[in-house]
Design a protein around this motif. Structure first.
Motif, PDB file in Angstrom:
ATOM      1  N   PRO A 102       7.235  -6.495  10.637  1.00 28.82           N
ATOM      2  CA  PRO A 102       8.577  -6.955  11.021  1.00 28.82           C
ATOM      3  C   PRO A 102       9.632  -6.304  10.122  1.00 28.82           C
ATOM      4  O   PRO A 102       9.468  -6.258   8.891  1.00 28.82           O
ATOM      5  CB  PRO A 102       8.500  -8.473  10.801  1.00 28.82           C
ATOM      6  N   LYS A 103      10.661  -5.758  10.722  1.00 26.52           N
ATOM      7  CA  LYS A 103      11.748  -5.071  10.021  1.00 26.52           C
ATOM      8  C   LYS A 103      11.221  -3.960   9.109  1.00 26.52           C
ATOM      9  O   LYS A 103      11.852  -3.592   8.123  1.00 26.52           O
ATOM     10  CB  LYS A 103      12.572  -6.072   9.221  1.00 26.52           C
ATOM     11  N   GLY A 104      10.050  -3.433   9.424  1.00 23.67           N
ATOM     12  CA  GLY A 104       9.501  -2.321   8.671  1.00 23.67           C
ATOM     13  C   GLY A 104       8.622  -2.722   7.515  1.00 23.67           C
ATOM     14  O   GLY A 104       8.028  -1.866   6.863  1.00 23.67           O
ATOM     15  N   LYS A 105       8.482  -4.017   7.239  1.00 20.78           N
ATOM     16  CA  LYS A 105       7.640  -4.480   6.137  1.00 20.78           C
ATOM     17  C   LYS A 105       6.309  -4.962   6.692  1.00 20.78           C
ATOM     18  O   LYS A 105       6.265  -5.876   7.519  1.00 20.78           O
ATOM     19  CB  LYS A 105       8.320  -5.608   5.368  1.00 20.78           C
ATOM     20  N   VAL A 106       5.206  -4.376   6.224  1.00 20.55           N
ATOM     21  CA  VAL A 106       3.879  -4.757   6.701  1.00 20.55           C
ATOM     22  C   VAL A 106       3.519  -6.124   6.128  1.00 20.55           C
ATOM     23  O   VAL A 106       3.383  -6.297   4.908  1.00 20.55           O
ATOM     24  CB  VAL A 106       2.821  -3.716   6.290  1.00 20.55           C
ATOM     25  N   THR A 107       3.373  -7.123   7.016  1.00 23.06           N
ATOM     26  CA  THR A 107       3.063  -8.500   6.592  1.00 23.06           C
ATOM     27  C   THR A 107       1.717  -8.968   7.130  1.00 23.06           C
ATOM     28  O   THR A 107       1.157  -9.932   6.617  1.00 23.06           O
ATOM     29  CB  THR A 107       4.158  -9.456   7.085  1.00 23.06           C
ATOM     30  N   LEU A 123       9.934   1.436   5.503  1.00 18.65           N
ATOM     31  CA  LEU A 123      11.219   2.137   5.555  1.00 18.65           C
ATOM     32  C   LEU A 123      11.663   2.624   4.177  1.00 18.65           C
ATOM     33  O   LEU A 123      12.458   3.555   4.071  1.00 18.65           O
ATOM     34  CB  LEU A 123      12.281   1.236   6.173  1.00 18.65           C
ATOM     35  N   LYS A 124      11.147   1.986   3.113  1.00 19.56           N
ATOM     36  CA  LYS A 124      11.507   2.407   1.770  1.00 19.56           C
ATOM     37  C   LYS A 124      10.483   3.376   1.170  1.00 19.56           C
ATOM     38  O   LYS A 124      10.710   3.918   0.095  1.00 19.56           O
ATOM     39  CB  LYS A 124      11.645   1.178   0.869  1.00 19.56           C
ATOM     40  N   ASP A 125       9.378   3.544   1.840  1.00 21.80           N
ATOM     41  CA  ASP A 125       8.350   4.440   1.336  1.00 21.80           C
ATOM     42  C   ASP A 125       8.795   5.896   1.531  1.00 21.80           C
ATOM     43  O   ASP A 125       9.230   6.280   2.626  1.00 21.80           O
ATOM     44  CB  ASP A 125       7.033   4.202   2.079  1.00 21.80           C
ATOM     45  N   PRO A 126       8.712   6.726   0.481  1.00 23.09           N
ATOM     46  CA  PRO A 126       9.219   8.111   0.591  1.00 23.09           C
ATOM     47  C   PRO A 126       8.463   8.964   1.606  1.00 23.09           C
ATOM     48  O   PRO A 126       9.048   9.867   2.198  1.00 23.09           O
ATOM     49  CB  PRO A 126       9.047   8.664  -0.828  1.00 23.09           C
ATOM     50  N   ASP A 127       7.176   8.701   1.828  1.00 19.55           N
ATOM     51  CA  ASP A 127       6.402   9.493   2.781  1.00 19.55           C
ATOM     52  C   ASP A 127       6.495   8.927   4.182  1.00 19.55           C
ATOM     53  O   ASP A 127       6.606   9.666   5.174  1.00 19.55           O
ATOM     54  CB  ASP A 127       4.930   9.552   2.359  1.00 19.55           C
ATOM     55  N   ARG A 128       6.413   7.613   4.324  1.00 22.11           N
ATOM     56  CA  ARG A 128       6.376   6.991   5.643  1.00 22.11           C
ATOM     57  C   ARG A 128       7.768   6.713   6.205  1.00 22.11           C
ATOM     58  O   ARG A 128       7.953   6.666   7.428  1.00 22.11           O
ATOM     59  CB  ARG A 128       5.584   5.680   5.570  1.00 22.11           C
ATOM     60  N   GLY A 129       8.744   6.495   5.319  1.00 20.66           N
ATOM     61  CA  GLY A 129      10.081   6.099   5.756  1.00 20.66           C
ATOM     62  C   GLY A 129      10.737   7.046   6.748  1.00 20.66           C
ATOM     63  O   GLY A 129      11.200   6.619   7.819  1.00 20.66           O
TER      64      GLY A 129
END
Length: 579
Positions: A102-107, A123-129
């Motif tokens: 949800p909202k880009g955070k894996v929960t 979304l904050k991860d440098p590779d995946r974002g």
């Protein structure tokens, strides 16, 4: 006397020298042709493997679609995730895990054990974002990897963005994610290539944002002068398949050619035999080049060539042309499998040949679309045979089980209604389109006026399937000229039109006439702004009122898709949903 003998000797040497040059040239040509055929065959096989790989990826993407549908159906709430994920993983051993973000955070991760490191903010991860934001922007499922899995081995991440509709606009909810094991996910492709006797290396870029390709899987350490095939998937990833025979190319192992050259110079008869054999091989190749390998009907090239020759030899003889296809053929493939679809096409070809007789010319245009020519028969003379074919119960037997299907046909004749063969095909196709509009599983002859407005056929035969099969009203507009060029039956019903020509006559050459006057300027401005910056595949939603032929004003929600067509340029696909 010595002079004569010397001249004879020189003449003999010259004859042998010329024969050697001739033989060398012929053999060089044969070797080149053999190389071309062998590599073309390998390229054809590689294309088949790429299609299988695409199907395996699409099957995986459908798993994230199930998770998406679960979220959307519960208005964004996560319900029974573990149970749904457990069922999906049990059916697909190539799945490493399923996740929700949800909202880009894996929960949510199933199974969680061993995958705790995946609970991150994508979304904050440098590779995946960057890849995640690309998927959100373009509303597409992305594929990233391969990368090392915590449990060992390699994997790839399938991330499908989920959007909920709020106040008529799509709002990003999060991602449905599937972690797939590599090369397990491509086991069907790997098995098929191996059984076919080929070695391969498969490369892919690690995401839609990178051009650098990495090795995904392979068989064999080295490839011998491989054939290279590049292709793309629906996730906008670029792939490259390198493939070559496990035991090397046959054309490189033909050392006997040198011996053949020497023997051919001495034994002229071998040259004659080779020439005879060559002629026979050419005839076989010519037949293969004009026949569909699945049904043994003429392919498009063979059918057109036969008809051109026939018309030249019989310029004034009437002939009937029939265009037909299998109703809902895509559903047959989707429900029963492509092997059943293939059997349907084979049995349909046999039925066509049996009903229309040995003088009928049967061709397959491609897919489930066929064309039949009845030389020497006018349209009226052909009608009893066409009626018989329409009423014939169409059944394919697969694994001793009957699979019923139906067909739709349109027909015309020439010279008569049409001036030539090509025009007769267009007329027959127009009649077939009207059968699709009317409900399928029937036949119709061309009626004068159907082709006076050819816009319904500008998108090609593939659009006929939408004519009666899509319950959502659909309109296709050509951007250059602002001209409607396709309308399906559901849209005809919405606007109270009896046929597509009636629709075009009433609304003229601009789709703006569909829009109610009080909304026309606004919608045109919004559409103009959208088109000014739209990219291929981009979508846009709008609400407005339309004006029907019986003066009703209906409020609709329309989703527009901008698409670049290789043949017709920029198009807008518009659906109309009643509010």
């Amino acid at each position: 006397m010595k002079k004569a003998n010397k001249s004879d000797f020189l003449l003999l040497l010259a004859a042998f020298f010329l024969l050697f040059i001739l033989n060398a040239g012929i053999i060089s040509y044969v070797q080149h042709q053999r190389m071309v055929r062998e590599r073309e065959q390998t390229a054809f096989i590689a294309r088949g493997f790429s299609q299988t790989l695409n199907e395996e990826l699409d099957n995986t993407f459908s798993l994230t679609d199930i998770l998406k549908e679960t979220i959307v159906s519960h208005d964004g709430k996560i319900v029974n995730f573990d149970r749904v994920a457990q069922d999906l993983i049990a059916k697909n051993t190539a799945l490493g895990s399923l996740q929700l973000a949800p909202k880009g955070k894996v929960t949510h991760i199933y199974p969680l054990k061993g995958n705790e490191s995946g609970l991150i903010d994508l979304l904050k991860d440098p590779d995946r974002g960057p890849v995640c934001r690309y998927g959100i922007k373009h509303h597409i499922t992305t594929l990233q990897g391969p990368f090392k899995l915590a449990q060992g081995g390699s994997g790839m991440a399938v991330r499908s963005p989920i959007f909920l509709t709020e106040n008529g606009k799509p709002t990003f909810w999060g991602f449905a994610i599937a972690i797939i094991k590599v090369p397990d996910i491509f086991k069907a492709t790997a098995k098929t290539i191996g059984l076919s006797g080929y070695s391969y290396h498969l490369y892919s870029n690690t995401s839609p944002l990178t051009k650098k390709k990495v090795l995904v899987m392979k068989s064999g350490s080295q490839l011998d002068d491989p054939v290279s095939l590049s292709f793309s998937t629906s996730s906008n990833n670029d792939w490259r398949l390198l493939i070559s025979p496990k035991n090397g190319w046959q054309y490189k192992r033909s050392h006997w050619v040198l011996i053949y050259v020497l023997l051919l110079d001495v034994l002229l008869v071998l040259l004659v035999l080779w020439m005879i054999n060559r002629r026979i091989s050419t005839r076989i190749l010519e037949r293969e080049a004009t026949r569909d390998p699945l049904t043994q009907a003429y392919n498009r090239q063979g059918f057109d060539g036969y008809m051109q020759d026939y018309v030249l030899q019989h310029p004034n003889e009437k002939s009937t042309v029939i265009m037909l296809d299998v109703d809902d053929f895509k559903s047959v493939n989707d429900v029963f499998g492509h092997h059943v679809g293939d059997q349907v096409l084979v049995d349909l070809t046999k039925n066509l040949q049996q009903v229309f007789g040995e003088h009928a010319i049967v061709g397959r245009n491609g897919g489930d679309e066929f064309v039949v020519a009845l030389p020497g028969l006018s349209m009226k003379q052909s009608e009893p045979l066409i009626e018989k074919m329409s009423k014939l119960k169409q059944t394919a037997i697969v694994d001793r089980k009957p699979i019923d299907f139906s067909i739709s046909m349109g027909y015309s004749d020439f010279p008569g209604q049409a001036q030539n063969y090509a025009e007769a095909c267009r007329f027959a196709d127009a009649a077939l389109y009207e059968v699709k509009i009317a409900g399928k599983n029937s036949y119709a002859s061309y009626k004068s006026g159907l082709s006076q407005d050819k816009r319904h056929n500008q998108l090609g035969l593939g659009m006929r399937a939408l004519a009666a099969g899509d319950p959502t009203p659909l309109l296709v507009v050509k951007v250059d000229g602002d001209e409607p060029i396709y309308v399906n039956k559901s849209l005809l019903d919405l606007f109270n039109c009896e046929s597509s020509p009636n629709f075009y006559d009433y609304y003229g050459s601009s789709f703006a006439n569909l829009i109610a006057p009080h909304d026309r300027d606004r919608v045109y401005t919004e559409l103009k702004d959208f088109l000014a910056q739209a990219e291929d595949g981009e979508r846009f939603k709008d609400d407005f009122s339309v004006l029907t032929t019986d003066a009703r004003v209906i409020h609709v929600c329309s989703e527009l898709k901008y698409s670049l067509n290789q043949r017709y340029g920029a198009l807008i696909y518009m659906n109309f949903i009643l509010n």
